[in-house]
Design a protein around this motif. Structure first.
Motif, mmCIF file in Angstrom:
data_model
loop_
_atom_site.group_PDB
_atom_site.id
_atom_site.type_symbol
_atom_site.label_atom_id
_atom_site.label_comp_id
_atom_site.label_asym_id
_atom_site.label_seq_id
_atom_site.Cartn_x
_atom_site.Cartn_y
_atom_site.Cartn_z
ATOM 1 N N GLU B 54 0.816 -1.211 0.000
ATOM 2 C CA GLU B 54 0.000 0.000 0.000
ATOM 3 C C GLU B 54 0.848 1.258 0.000
ATOM 4 O OE1 GLU B 54 -2.682 -0.722 3.175
ATOM 5 O OE2 GLU B 54 -4.205 -1.585 1.840
ATOM 6 N N SER B 58 -1.905 4.303 -3.557
ATOM 7 C CA SER B 58 -3.220 3.711 -3.398
ATOM 8 C C SER B 58 -3.896 3.587 -4.747
ATOM 9 C CB SER B 58 -4.061 4.542 -2.437
ATOM 10 O OG SER B 58 -4.027 5.880 -2.839
ATOM 11 N N GLN B 231 -10.815 2.230 -5.112
ATOM 12 C CA GLN B 231 -10.437 0.819 -5.095
ATOM 13 C C GLN B 231 -11.367 -0.013 -5.986
ATOM 14 O OE1 GLN B 231 -8.117 -0.558 -2.342
ATOM 15 N NE2 GLN B 231 -8.047 -2.304 -3.721
#
Lengths: 243, 404
Positions: B54, B58, B231
């Protein structure tokens, strides 16, 4: 209690046969034993080893079932019962007293006496009271919290007698109760049995010692799986002759 | 006979053989402790892998050129020159699920400052690079969009590169020389360590326009780093980029793409599944030791049944039913296994806590591992206690009484 109930035998054995299979061969330990024991009798079962007296005692104590014949204790027919039902009969109807006391080690006198009541489902408080009372009655008030290894042979046998009595059984069944005791303790324990008999208990002692048998009011002698003689107070009352 | 009495009598007989009980429990203690400690270590390594990945950025997608081939010999991924500066612009313009686009040119360069001279990795990129990949600046600043547009000769140094060239003296405002061209140092990056592929502290970053004009002389890119809007949109963004680039590169339907897109989420889940598998494997091995511990309990319970044959006979003679004898021995083996389980939890939890202090992590002992291993210990106590308990309850009272 009615008159019939009083006169009804505690023990009624009818043509009891017990066979064992040893190494493929059938051994007949009891060969047609018939006997009755009434309430408040004091009976000694005697005979040499191998005569069938131990087998008789095992059947009488509901530890074993006959191969054939009918056995009733306090009106209950035992032959058809399952293992757990036998356990319940032993718990409620019979008080065992063994030659080597058979107390639980690491367990106090009080707890040993409580054990039959525990299996009977008596609540803890009542259990403790009754066990204490039973031990006091046989003179062990100072030994309530001692373990078997802290007690003399005579004391241990007293604890086991208290344990045998505590569920108020119909029959006290003692197997050579003085076999592991010295003369003085033997006399004390036998006196205790006489007291118990005088108080109304039905007592059966299995022994091979004539001095012990002499305390009983009735002597049944075994030989070769049969009753050889059945006498009262030293005088012959009846004989089951078998051919 | 009530359960409390049975449990009391189990404790009494266990107390009578303390050393033996402890040794019996040891198998379960070791089993439970290792399940808990190993799952904690596994959790820690999964966490650290996740953290490292991470830290790369991101919702990161990295576009790499395909592999070039000379006479049928592949030269390896990234060797082709199919990715160009205008591709990055097209992705920015056309793909709604893409948040930030940072094209990247990489070369190895020689930096000179006074008498100091070092060889390092040059990265030419745009001003929004820190938005795609976290690039904390320790001193000074990162370059600005107008500096990229203006071909400004400014540079940002990696912490280690700055130290090599300037020692403890401040680098910001100094002029360095890259392949003979002077650049003003406007910032120094904070130490970051390695990203697993390269040392992020040993590099020099300049505007991509300057890099293309002064150093590479072409608009060929080494990679394009892209962040998706979220995401969830990563797969969508990847599809958009693929179609944009395939159009731009005029690839027909049957033709293979001349670029590759690496999805950080895919990498992360791959790495996580690897560490998860390692954790499961370790935990599984530990669970086997629990089973072995259970066999130890069964062994001792069998010995105990034999030793206490006479006691069983006495209990039966005075009226204990089969179920009561069975319960007595079963409870005893469960007490042993649960006792072992609880000691194991304490030891395993302690081990994990120490590991947590060493690794600077907390909350490594998962409740699920504790519950699972203690539950498993109870099951083992029951399973391995049944056989000895049945054996005890099936004893014939006469034979048991006669047993010496």
């Amino acid at each position: 209690m009615s008159h019939e109930a009083l006169s009804q035998p505690i023990i009624r054995m009818q043509d009891i046969i017990r066979e064992y299979v040893v190494g493929g061969e059938v051994m007949r330990a009891l060969n047609g034993v018939t006997l009755s024991i009434l309430r408040n009798e004091f009976v000694a079962i005697m005979g040499p080893s191998g005569s069938g007296k131990s087998t008789t005692m095992n059947i009488m104590g509901c530890l074993d079932r006959p191969t054939a014949g009918d056995y009733q204790i306090d009106g209950n027919s035992v032959s058809a019962l399952q293992e757990d039902e036998l356990a319940q009969l032993r718990n409620m109807k019979i008080g065992f007293i063994f030659q080597n006391f058979n107390l639980l080690a690491r367990t106090t006198a009080l707890e040993n006496v409580e054990l039959p009541m525990m299996y009977a489902g008596v609540p803890p408080k009542e259990r403790r009271e009754r066990a204490t009372e039973a031990l006091i009655r046989i003179g062990l008030q100072d030994r309530l919290h001692n373990r078997p290894n802290e007690l003399s042979g005579g004391q241990q046998q007293r604890v086991s007698i208290a344990r045998a009595l505590v569920n108020r059984p119909v029959l006290l069944l003692a197997d050579e109760p003085t076999g592991a005791l010295d003369t003085r303790n033997t006399a004390e324990i036998l006196a205790l049995f006489e007291d118990l008999h005088a108080q109304g208990n039905t007592v059966v002692i299995v022994t091979h010692e004539n001095e012990v048998g002499a305390h009983a009011k009735r002597i049944i002698r075994f030989r070769d799986g049969c009753i050889e003689s059945d006498t009262a107070n030293g005088a012959m009352v009846m004989t089951h002759a078998t051919d | 006979m009530p359960l409390t009495e049975i449990i009391r009598s189990a404790f009494r007989s266990i107390r009578a053989n303390r050393m033996r009980a402890l040794l019996t429990m040891l198998g379960v203690i070791v089993g439970v402790a290792s399940v808990i400690a190993l799952s904690a270590v596994g959790q820690a390594s999964t966490d650290s892998v996740t953290q490292q990945v991470e830290a790369l950025g991101s919702n990161l997608l990295t576009i790499m050129p395909g592999s070039a081939s000379t006479s049928g010999v592949s030269l390896g991924a990234g060797s082709a020159t199919t990715l160009v500066y205008s591709d990055a612009a097209a992705i920015t313009a056309n793909d709604p699920n893409v948040a930030q686009v940072a094209p990247l040119v990489q070369r190895s360069v020689q930096i000179v400052y006074g008498n100091s001279n070092t060889s390092t990795q040059l990265q030419g990129t745009t001003a929004n690079y820190p938005l795609v990949k976290p690039t904390p600046v320790a001193q000074g600043r990162f370059f600005l969009p107008q500096e990229v547009t203006a071909n400004a000769q400014v540079a940002v140094l990696g912490s280690q590169t700055a130290q090599t060239l300037f020692g403890f003296q401040s680098a910001v405002g100094q002029t360095i020389d890259l392949n003979g061209v002077p650049y003003t140092v406007i910032g120094v990056l904070a130490p970051e360590g390695s990203n697993g592929f390269q040392n992020l502290d040993d590099r020099v970053m300049i505007p991509i326009t300057t890099a293309m004009n002064e150093l590479t002389g072409s608009d060929v890119l080494n990679s394009i780093d892209v962040s998706a809007t979220s995401q969830q949109d990563m797969a969508l963004a990847q599809q958009e980029i693929t179609s944009t680039l395939r159009n731009l590169h005029q690839l027909g339907p049957g033709e293979a793409s001349d670029f590759r897109i690496m999805n950080q989420a895919t990498i992360l889940s791959t790495l996580q599944s690897v560490t998860q598998e390692m954790t499961d494997l370790l935990t599984g091995v530990a669970a086997i030791s629990l089973v072995v511990g259970g066999i130890g309990i069964m062994n001792i319970m069998l010995v105990s049944v034999t030793e206490r044959t006479r006691e069983i006979g006495i209990r039966k003679a005075i009226g204990a039913k089969r179920s009561v004898i069975m319960a007595q021995f079963l409870v005893e083996s469960v007490v042993l296994s649960v006792g072992g389980g609880l000691i194991g939890v304490v030891l395993g939890g302690g081990g994990a806590a120490i590991a947590g202090i060493v690794l600077h992590k907390s909350g490594l002992v998962s409740l699920s591992a504790v519950l699972l291993s203690v539950g498993f210990a109870i099951v083992i106590g029951v399973v391995f206690g049944v056989y000895p308990a049945r054996k005890a309850s099936a004893l014939h009272p006469i034979e048991a009484l006669r047993y010496e």
